[in-house]
Write an enzyme that holds these catalytic residues in place. Structure first.
Site, PDB file in Angstrom:
ATOM      1  N   GLY A  12       0.603  -1.348  -0.074  1.00 26.42           N
ATOM      2  CA  GLY A  12       0.082  -0.103   0.010  1.00 26.42           C
ATOM      3  C   GLY A  12       0.603   1.094   0.072  1.00 26.42           C
ATOM      4  O   GLY A  12       0.379   2.178   0.499  1.00 26.42           O
ATOM      5  N   ARG A  62     -15.200 -15.055 -10.381  1.00 27.05           N
ATOM      6  CA  ARG A  62     -14.562 -13.816 -10.628  1.00 27.05           C
ATOM      7  C   ARG A  62     -15.861 -12.616 -10.484  1.00 27.05           C
ATOM      8  O   ARG A  62     -15.890 -11.793  -9.989  1.00 27.05           O
ATOM      9  CB  ARG A  62     -13.847 -13.530 -11.867  1.00 27.05           C
ATOM     10  CG  ARG A  62     -12.870 -12.454 -11.814  1.00 27.05           C
ATOM     11  CD  ARG A  62     -12.087 -12.453 -13.058  1.00 27.05           C
ATOM     12  NE  ARG A  62     -11.060 -13.382 -13.259  1.00 27.05           N
ATOM     13  CZ  ARG A  62      -9.898 -13.308 -12.607  1.00 27.05           C
ATOM     14  NH1 ARG A  62      -9.653 -12.226 -11.849  1.00 27.05           N
ATOM     15  NH2 ARG A  62      -8.781 -14.374 -12.615  1.00 27.05           N
ATOM     16  N   MET A  87      -4.139  -6.430  -7.224  1.00 28.91           N
ATOM     17  CA  MET A  87      -3.637  -7.553  -7.972  1.00 28.91           C
ATOM     18  C   MET A  87      -4.870  -8.633  -8.325  1.00 28.91           C
ATOM     19  O   MET A  87      -4.427  -9.705  -8.611  1.00 28.91           O
ATOM     20  CB  MET A  87      -2.623  -8.245  -7.273  1.00 28.91           C
ATOM     21  CG  MET A  87      -1.447  -7.061  -6.936  1.00 28.91           C
ATOM     22  SD  MET A  87      -0.595  -6.254  -8.279  1.00 28.91           S
ATOM     23  CE  MET A  87       0.394  -7.613  -8.825  1.00 28.91           C
ATOM     24  N   LEU A  90     -10.091  -7.229 -13.239  1.00 32.75           N
ATOM     25  CA  LEU A  90     -11.491  -7.209 -13.063  1.00 32.75           C
ATOM     26  C   LEU A  90     -12.296  -7.356 -14.452  1.00 32.75           C
ATOM     27  O   LEU A  90     -11.816  -7.327 -15.340  1.00 32.75           O
ATOM     28  CB  LEU A  90     -11.397  -5.685 -13.056  1.00 32.75           C
ATOM     29  CG  LEU A  90     -10.978  -5.286 -11.598  1.00 32.75           C
ATOM     30  CD1 LEU A  90     -10.430  -3.661 -11.443  1.00 32.75           C
ATOM     31  CD2 LEU A  90     -11.772  -5.636 -10.319  1.00 32.75           C
ATOM     32  N   ASN A 104      -5.485   3.172 -12.616  1.00 32.87           N
ATOM     33  CA  ASN A 104      -4.458   2.214 -12.273  1.00 32.87           C
ATOM     34  C   ASN A 104      -2.942   2.716 -12.404  1.00 32.87           C
ATOM     35  O   ASN A 104      -2.794   3.562 -13.090  1.00 32.87           O
ATOM     36  CB  ASN A 104      -4.662   0.917 -13.028  1.00 32.87           C
ATOM     37  CG  ASN A 104      -3.811  -0.183 -12.505  1.00 32.87           C
ATOM     38  OD1 ASN A 104      -3.619  -0.392 -11.540  1.00 32.87           O
ATOM     39  ND2 ASN A 104      -3.105  -0.755 -13.608  1.00 32.87           N
ATOM     40  N   HIS A 106       0.705   1.266 -13.193  1.00 31.70           N
ATOM     41  CA  HIS A 106       1.253  -0.041 -13.572  1.00 31.70           C
ATOM     42  C   HIS A 106       2.775   0.296 -13.918  1.00 31.70           C
ATOM     43  O   HIS A 106       3.275   1.386 -14.288  1.00 31.70           O
ATOM     44  CB  HIS A 106       0.643  -0.159 -15.246  1.00 31.70           C
ATOM     45  CG  HIS A 106       1.244  -1.520 -15.726  1.00 31.70           C
ATOM     46  ND1 HIS A 106       0.905  -2.801 -15.265  1.00 31.70           N
ATOM     47  CD2 HIS A 106       2.495  -1.822 -16.602  1.00 31.70           C
ATOM     48  CE1 HIS A 106       1.765  -3.525 -15.793  1.00 31.70           C
ATOM     49  NE2 HIS A 106       2.757  -3.087 -16.667  1.00 31.70           N
ATOM     50  N   THR A 138      -9.658   0.333 -18.776  1.00 33.34           N
ATOM     51  CA  THR A 138     -10.655  -0.158 -19.812  1.00 33.34           C
ATOM     52  C   THR A 138     -10.435  -1.502 -19.686  1.00 33.34           C
ATOM     53  O   THR A 138      -9.827  -2.443 -19.210  1.00 33.34           O
ATOM     54  CB  THR A 138     -10.122   0.471 -21.009  1.00 33.34           C
ATOM     55  OG1 THR A 138      -8.601  -0.151 -21.441  1.00 33.34           O
ATOM     56  CG2 THR A 138     -10.003   1.732 -21.382  1.00 33.34           C
ATOM     57  N   GLU A 140      -9.540  -4.018 -21.563  1.00 37.20           N
ATOM     58  CA  GLU A 140      -8.321  -4.794 -22.085  1.00 37.20           C
ATOM     59  C   GLU A 140      -6.980  -4.307 -20.714  1.00 37.20           C
ATOM     60  O   GLU A 140      -6.975  -3.237 -20.543  1.00 37.20           O
ATOM     61  CB  GLU A 140      -7.728  -4.165 -23.311  1.00 37.20           C
ATOM     62  CG  GLU A 140      -6.950  -5.372 -23.987  1.00 37.20           C
ATOM     63  CD  GLU A 140      -6.421  -4.583 -25.397  1.00 37.20           C
ATOM     64  OE1 GLU A 140      -5.746  -5.285 -25.835  1.00 37.20           O
ATOM     65  OE2 GLU A 140      -7.354  -4.001 -25.769  1.00 37.20           O
ATOM     66  N   ASP A 142      -4.335  -3.216 -18.713  1.00 38.47           N
ATOM     67  CA  ASP A 142      -3.076  -2.350 -18.843  1.00 38.47           C
ATOM     68  C   ASP A 142      -3.119  -1.648 -20.164  1.00 38.47           C
ATOM     69  O   ASP A 142      -2.015  -1.104 -20.473  1.00 38.47           O
ATOM     70  CB  ASP A 142      -1.733  -3.039 -18.611  1.00 38.47           C
ATOM     71  CG  ASP A 142      -1.703  -3.734 -17.355  1.00 38.47           C
ATOM     72  OD1 ASP A 142      -2.200  -3.236 -16.400  1.00 38.47           O
ATOM     73  OD2 ASP A 142      -1.081  -4.837 -17.006  1.00 38.47           O
TER      74      ASP A 142
HETATM   75  C1  GRF Z   1       3.444  -1.198  -7.483  1.00 35.43           C
HETATM   76  O1  GRF Z   1       4.652  -1.134  -8.179  1.00 35.43           O
HETATM   77  C2  GRF Z   1       2.555  -1.021  -8.482  1.00 35.43           C
HETATM   78  O2  GRF Z   1       2.843  -0.195  -9.448  1.00 35.43           O
HETATM   79  C3  GRF Z   1       2.194  -2.449  -8.858  1.00 35.43           C
HETATM   80  O3  GRF Z   1       2.167  -3.111  -7.617  1.00 35.43           O
HETATM   81  C4  GRF Z   1       3.027  -2.169  -6.864  1.00 35.43           C
HETATM   82  C5  GRF Z   1       2.435  -1.868  -5.523  1.00 35.43           C
HETATM   83  O4  GRF Z   1       3.126  -1.175  -4.584  1.00 35.43           O
HETATM   84  N1  GRF Z   1       0.861  -2.354  -9.555  1.00 35.43           N
HETATM   85  P1  GRF Z   1       2.506  -0.787  -3.194  1.00 35.43           P
HETATM   86  O5  GRF Z   1       1.394  -1.788  -2.634  1.00 35.43           O
HETATM   87  O6  GRF Z   1       1.381   0.566  -3.865  1.00 35.43           O
HETATM   88  O7  GRF Z   1       3.367  -0.551  -2.391  1.00 35.43           O
END
Ligand code: GRF
Length: 213
Positions: A12, A62, A87, A90, A104, A106, A138, A140, A142
């Protein structure tokens, strides 16, 4: 006041960066995790933010999980839903329900390295620059409109952990920035491309490259 719900699965630290940014006009209404053990829940609770766990392992499929998750989110009537290290893939129905208000982060320069293990794959590919992207979600994976990106150099001798740490510093800069722009009503999407009104740079931050050897 814009209401924001943040979804996490683990540490987090990105959620923490957004909370610490104390964005004017924004209120973090809740932090929701799909994992009861997510470390970030304690930080949120200690900042008097409502926390909730919707444990994906308790659902048959899901779709059932996404329905329960959406119910938990919608109780806070969010203007913006932020995936901060969330993680789970969706469903299209979930994504459609939050279209235009779901973002999001990435850990790569999209559209390169969608999916998992982005830092390892960047090293294996031998790219000289890597980075991170905040984008609208969206259906698709990422692939939605890019709001902001940050670039980092890939250095000789980098391993996955070193590269991940360099990228994470930038994640903590660009994610609150993207949220701030959205709260200020400055982000629009035209023909699948996000634009930021009045941004000093074209929706991106470029980090300095190392000096020539
Ligand atoms: C980050 O690198 C984010 O880009 C990826 O997962 C990691 C999460 O880290 N999707 P945190 O939980 O925000 O510390």
């Amino acid at each position: 006041m814009k209401s924001i719900v943040i979804l996490i699965s683990g540490r987090g630290s990105n959620m923490e960066a957004i909370v610490r940014a104390a964005i004017p006009g924004a209120r973090i209404a809740a932090v929701i995790s799909n994992r009861p053990t997510a470390g970030g829940l304690a930080f949120a609770a200690s900042h008097s933010i409502a926390t909730e766990v919707v444990d994906h392992t308790a659902f048959a499929d899901r779709a059932a999980f996404d329905t329960a998750l959406a119910e938990a989110i919608d109780r806070h009537t969010p203007d913006l839903v932020v995936l901060a290290g969330f993680m789970r893939v969706l469903t299209a129905d979930f994504v459609r329900h939050y279209e235009g208000r779901l973002i999001n982060i990435h850990p790569s320069l999209l559209p390169s390295f969608t999916g998992l293990h982005t830092h390892r794959r960047a090293l294996e590919a031998g790219v000289r620059v890597h980075g991170t992207t905040v984008h609208f979600v969206t259906a698709e994976l990422d692939c939605g409109p890019i709001i902001i990106q940050a670039v980092v150099p890939v250095m000789d001798g980098d391993d996955e952990a070193a590269l991940a740490a360099r990228v994470l510093v930038q994640e903590h800069r660009i994610f609150p920035q993207a949220v701030r722009w959205i709260v200020e009503g400055r982000v629009s999407v035209v023909d699948g491309v996000a634009r930021v009104a009045g941004a000093s740079m074209p929706a991106g931050l470029i980090s300095p490259l190392p000096e020539d050897a």
